[in-house]
Design a protein around this motif. Structure first.
Motif, PDB file in Angstrom:
ATOM      1  N   UNK A 298      -5.121  -6.674  -5.948  1.00  0.00           N
ATOM      2  CA  UNK A 298      -5.844  -5.361  -6.503  1.00  0.00           C
ATOM      3  C   UNK A 298      -4.803  -4.313  -6.573  1.00  0.00           C
ATOM      4  N   UNK A 299      -3.750  -3.942  -5.592  1.00  0.00           N
ATOM      5  CA  UNK A 299      -2.880  -2.844  -5.970  1.00  0.00           C
ATOM      6  C   UNK A 299      -1.937  -3.350  -6.947  1.00  0.00           C
TER       7      UNK A 299
ATOM      8  N   UNK B 152       0.792  -1.210   0.063  1.00  0.00           N
ATOM      9  CA  UNK B 152      -0.013  -0.186  -0.081  1.00  0.00           C
ATOM     10  C   UNK B 152       0.729   1.075  -0.086  1.00  0.00           C
ATOM     11  N   UNK B 153       1.958   1.291   0.897  1.00  0.00           N
ATOM     12  CA  UNK B 153       2.944   2.270   0.866  1.00  0.00           C
ATOM     13  C   UNK B 153       3.504   2.598  -0.404  1.00  0.00           C
ATOM     14  N   UNK B 154       3.841   1.460  -1.087  1.00  0.00           N
ATOM     15  CA  UNK B 154       4.796   1.410  -2.239  1.00  0.00           C
ATOM     16  C   UNK B 154       3.718   2.142  -3.434  1.00  0.00           C
ATOM     17  N   UNK B 155       2.367   1.761  -3.378  1.00  0.00           N
ATOM     18  CA  UNK B 155       1.566   2.325  -4.399  1.00  0.00           C
ATOM     19  C   UNK B 155       1.568   3.679  -4.327  1.00  0.00           C
TER      20      UNK B 155
ATOM     21  N   UNK C 214       4.972   3.189 -13.637  1.00  0.00           N
ATOM     22  CA  UNK C 214       4.273   2.596 -12.351  1.00  0.00           C
ATOM     23  C   UNK C 214       3.757   1.184 -12.456  1.00  0.00           C
ATOM     24  N   UNK C 215       3.212   0.940 -13.726  1.00  0.00           N
ATOM     25  CA  UNK C 215       2.757  -0.335 -13.887  1.00  0.00           C
ATOM     26  C   UNK C 215       3.645  -1.300 -13.703  1.00  0.00           C
TER      27      UNK C 215
ATOM     28  N   UNK D  32       6.479  -5.998  -8.578  1.00  0.00           N
ATOM     29  CA  UNK D  32       6.126  -6.500  -7.236  1.00  0.00           C
ATOM     30  C   UNK D  32       5.300  -7.759  -7.067  1.00  0.00           C
ATOM     31  N   UNK D  33       4.447  -7.726  -8.105  1.00  0.00           N
ATOM     32  CA  UNK D  33       3.428  -8.900  -8.120  1.00  0.00           C
ATOM     33  C   UNK D  33       4.160 -10.108  -8.238  1.00  0.00           C
ATOM     34  N   UNK D  34       5.181 -10.178  -9.255  1.00  0.00           N
ATOM     35  CA  UNK D  34       6.141 -11.292  -9.368  1.00  0.00           C
ATOM     36  C   UNK D  34       6.821 -11.797  -8.065  1.00  0.00           C
ATOM     37  N   UNK D  35       7.332 -11.001  -7.263  1.00  0.00           N
ATOM     38  CA  UNK D  35       7.966 -11.029  -5.993  1.00  0.00           C
ATOM     39  C   UNK D  35       7.110 -11.879  -4.947  1.00  0.00           C
ATOM     40  N   UNK D  36       6.014 -11.124  -5.069  1.00  0.00           N
ATOM     41  CA  UNK D  36       4.944 -11.612  -4.026  1.00  0.00           C
ATOM     42  C   UNK D  36       4.550 -13.214  -4.294  1.00  0.00           C
ATOM     43  N   UNK D  37       4.445 -13.418  -5.617  1.00  0.00           N
ATOM     44  CA  UNK D  37       4.086 -14.870  -6.084  1.00  0.00           C
ATOM     45  C   UNK D  37       5.290 -15.704  -5.722  1.00  0.00           C
ATOM     46  N   UNK D  38       6.376 -15.293  -5.997  1.00  0.00           N
ATOM     47  CA  UNK D  38       7.612 -15.999  -5.653  1.00  0.00           C
ATOM     48  C   UNK D  38       7.637 -16.191  -4.006  1.00  0.00           C
TER      49      UNK D  38
END
Length: 321
Positions: free
Chosen positions: A249-250, A112-115, A128-129, A135-141
């Motif tokens: 979502x973010x 949230x803070x990154x966004x 930004x996109x 970031x999504x890739x890192x979270x999935x990993x």
């Protein structure tokens, strides 16, 4: 206008069906391939619960309505906490035992803070996109690592083992998966068309429609899943679905329109909507993380969340009027 309203209703129904069939098919296929239930829950189920929002966001940006996509992403996060968790906690107070969820709370807050940092310039651009999708890739990993390392010890393992379909033939799983993949873009296109027409008819912006009608509609699957999980005493899944959905979502729902169609933000995004989303996220962190006597979300706290959501919706309606 009547045709547009029917299109929105039909779009929501098909979106819910498409998301459900996609999750069922993908989860059953993964189980047949020997993927651990916790890993399925943290990745495939998390993706599936946000698939309607992703489809709507990408479609809206593609057809030239990025404001609706941005409103959908932020509004869905607000609805997930205020509406979905508010109602769920009123139905059944949530007691959280999973260490995985306790690690997801700070990650959601960091995302949230990154966004917020990316959007402070008043623009959602391709950079930004790209950062959000990376970031999504890192979270999935990270989730894959957790799912592989916590097969037995985490309470969510048993809960997901009960929820992930078992005994479904691989051919049937592939059929449901394909049906979901086909229906998601078609239903989202129908929904976006109707929503844009409604916005024009009432003289409000696409962004406001995304925050209200579209965000609430695409959060209905999370509401059904969370209430059902709470009633079956699967409290960790009920809350975990929301945390995972808000991360997606973010990172994905907001990242996709940045890549597809960069746009300037409406002033209200950073002066009203994002601060409200941040307040709800902080409130959830304070209520459910466990600073007091264990990790739990009470009926009183659920009522506060639902009341805050109702107040925010009333503000949007009055402002639009």
């Amino acid at each position: 206008m009547t045709l547009s309203i029917l299109a929105v209703i039909a779009g929501f129904v098909l979106l819910v069906l498409a998301g459900d069939r996609f999750v069922t098919g993908a989860a059953a296929l993964a189980r047949n391939l020997g993927v651990p239930p916790l890993l399925i829950g943290l990745t495939i189920v998390a993706f599936g619960t946000s698939a309607p929002e992703m489809a709507v966001s990408a479609t809206a940006a593609w057809v030239g309505n990025p404001g609706l996509a941005i409103g959908n992403a932020i509004g869905s996060n607000i609805a997930n906490i205020g509406l979905v968790l508010g109602i769920t906690a009123l139905v059944q107070p949530l007691h959280v035992h999973s260490n995985t969820l306790r690690r997801e709370f700070p990650v959601l807050f960091a995302i949230t803070l990154l966004t917020l940092a990316l959007l402070l310039d008043g623009e959602l651009g391709r950079f930004d996109g790209a950062v959000l999708i990376a970031g999504l890739g890192l979270v999935i990993y990270w989730m894959v690592s957790i799912g592989r390392a916590s097969r037995i010890s985490d309470p969510m393992t048993a809960e997901y083992a009960e929820e992930v379909p078992r005994g479904m033939p691989t051919a049937t799983a592939l059929l449901w998966l394909a049906l979901g993949l086909v229906l998601l873009p078609l239903s989202s296109r129908l929904l976006v068309w109707g929503a844009v027409n409604i916005a024009s008819g009432f003289g409000v912006s696409d962004h406001v429609v995304g925050l209200t009608v579209v965000a609430i509609g695409t959060s209905l699957p999370e509401l059904a899943a969370s209430v059902a999980g709470a009633l079956k005493r699967e409290h960790d899944i009920a809350l975990g679905n929301i945390l995972g959905s808000n991360m997606w979502n973010l990172l994905a729902v907001l990242g996709l329109p940045g890549l597809i169609r960069p746009t300037l933000l409406e002033p209200a995004v950073m002066t009203r909507d994002f601060p409200v989303m941040l307040i709800f996220t902080v409130a959830l962190f304070a209520m459910a993380y466990g600073f007091r006597d264990g990790s739990r979300l009470t009926r009183f706290e659920g009522g506060l969340l639902l009341g805050g959501f109702a107040g925010y919706m009333a503000t949007l309606v009055l402002t639009a009027a």
